[in-house]
Design a protein around this motif. Structure first.
Motif, short mmCIF file in Angstrom:
data_model
loop_
_atom_site.label_atom_id
_atom_site.label_comp_id
_atom_site.label_asym_id
_atom_site.label_seq_id
_atom_site.Cartn_x
_atom_site.Cartn_y
_atom_site.Cartn_z
N ARG A 70 0.82 -1.21 0.00
CA ARG A 70 0.00 0.00 0.00
C ARG A 70 0.86 1.26 0.00
O ARG A 70 2.01 1.24 0.42
CB ARG A 70 -0.89 0.04 1.25
N ALA A 71 0.23 2.34 -0.42
CA ALA A 71 0.86 3.66 -0.27
C ALA A 71 0.66 4.10 1.17
O ALA A 71 -0.37 3.82 1.78
CB ALA A 71 0.22 4.66 -1.22
N HIS A 72 1.64 4.80 1.73
CA HIS A 72 1.56 5.30 3.08
C HIS A 72 1.96 6.77 3.08
O HIS A 72 2.78 7.20 2.26
CB HIS A 72 2.49 4.51 4.00
N VAL A 73 1.40 7.52 4.01
CA VAL A 73 1.73 8.93 4.12
C VAL A 73 3.00 9.07 4.95
O VAL A 73 3.08 8.54 6.07
CB VAL A 73 0.58 9.71 4.78
N SER A 74 3.97 9.77 4.44
CA SER A 74 5.23 9.95 5.16
C SER A 74 5.01 10.76 6.43
O SER A 74 4.29 11.75 6.43
CB SER A 74 6.26 10.65 4.27
N LYS A 85 5.00 13.41 0.99
CA LYS A 85 4.89 12.47 -0.12
C LYS A 85 4.26 11.18 0.37
O LYS A 85 4.20 10.90 1.57
CB LYS A 85 6.28 12.17 -0.71
N LEU A 86 3.78 10.38 -0.56
CA LEU A 86 3.37 9.02 -0.25
C LEU A 86 4.57 8.12 -0.51
O LEU A 86 5.45 8.45 -1.30
CB LEU A 86 2.19 8.60 -1.13
N VAL A 122 -7.92 12.79 -3.89
CA VAL A 122 -9.06 12.22 -4.64
C VAL A 122 -10.31 12.48 -3.79
O VAL A 122 -10.60 11.75 -2.86
CB VAL A 122 -8.87 10.72 -4.89
N LYS A 123 -11.03 13.53 -4.14
CA LYS A 123 -12.11 13.99 -3.28
C LYS A 123 -13.33 13.08 -3.28
O LYS A 123 -14.10 13.08 -2.32
CB LYS A 123 -12.52 15.41 -3.71
N VAL A 168 -8.40 11.52 1.19
CA VAL A 168 -7.86 10.40 0.44
C VAL A 168 -6.87 10.92 -0.60
O VAL A 168 -7.17 11.88 -1.31
CB VAL A 168 -8.98 9.60 -0.26
N PHE A 169 -5.72 10.30 -0.67
CA PHE A 169 -4.70 10.69 -1.63
C PHE A 169 -4.30 9.49 -2.47
O PHE A 169 -4.37 8.35 -2.03
CB PHE A 169 -3.47 11.25 -0.91
#
Length: 234
Positions: A70-74, A85-86, A122-123, A168-169
């Protein structure tokens, strides 16, 4: 006769001067940056190692559908490094990375790669769980480990969404790699063996390497031999 002698001397002098001229200096090849070769090899191979949290490459502990990476928020607030960044994390020795909580030290040869992405909000998306239709799949380049030589499903799996503060990003554009390599602690130009390196988004050039101050000031406070532990959400 005198005129002929003058012309002869002039010709001889010109020949001597022409012969004494040095050839144009050839352009010297650009010197290789410290640890450049090793870091570019990491950039070529890292996806073969697998994402730390990619259960689709490794059997999950429970009898359930495995999750992809998964992508994670730094957590970093430093915009000059991987802050804002992700990211997704890779480890050369994945099992050893998960043992950090017990050993709290890292063997020479370990490499950790933080693959960073520029985020885009991503709204209209609220992913409460993994939607496997959204998973990005690819066949990584490089030498496939022997254990996966015959695996038909071997490859990279990545879910590009992450949430923070109710938003959400999506990981949309690669932003480069942040690499940590553990060498012998006596290696010159390292932080007790650790090499910090950054690689461009196209994975073709090393932008910084060695004892990078912005990296060191954060990782020297990490609990596990300069590393933060992904399993703890650090």
């Amino acid at each position: 006769m005198k005129r002929a002698r003058i012309l002869l001397l002039a010709a001889i002098g010109g020949a001597i001067l022409a012969g004494s001229q040095l050839p144009a200096e050839s352009k010297k090849p650009e010197a290789e940056k410290p640890f450049e070769k090793e870091l570019l090899q990491v950039a070529k191979d890292y996806k073969v190692w697998g994402r730390v949290d990619d259960e689709m490459r490794f059997a999950p502990f429970l009898c359930r559908m495995p999750d992809p990476g998964r992508a994670h928020v730094s957590a970093s607030q430093d915009a000059d490094t991987h802050g804002q960044k992700l990211y997704s994390l890779f480890a050369k020795d994945r099992q050893a990375y998960f043992m950090l909580g017990e050993k709290k030290s890292v063997a020479v040869g370990q490499v950790v790669v933080k693959e960073s992405w520029l985020p885009e909000e991503v709204k209209d998306a609220k992913p409460a769980r993994v939607d496997h239709k959204e998973v990005i799949r690819s066949k990584p380049e490089g030498d496939v480990p022997a254990a996966f030589k015959d695996a038909k499903t071997y490859g990279d799996h990545f879910y590009p969404y992450a949430t923070k503060a109710g938003k959400v990003f999506k990981a949309t554009k690669p932003a480069g790699l942040f690499v940590m390599m553990k060498l012998d602690p006596t290696t010159p130009g390292t932080d007790e063996g650790w090499v910090y390196g950054t690689v461009s988004a196209d994975l073709k050039s090393v932008t910084a390497a060695g004892k990078i101050e912005s990296c060191m000031k954060c990782h020297q406070d990490a609990k596990y031999d300069r590393l933060f532990w992904f399993a703890k959400g650090e």
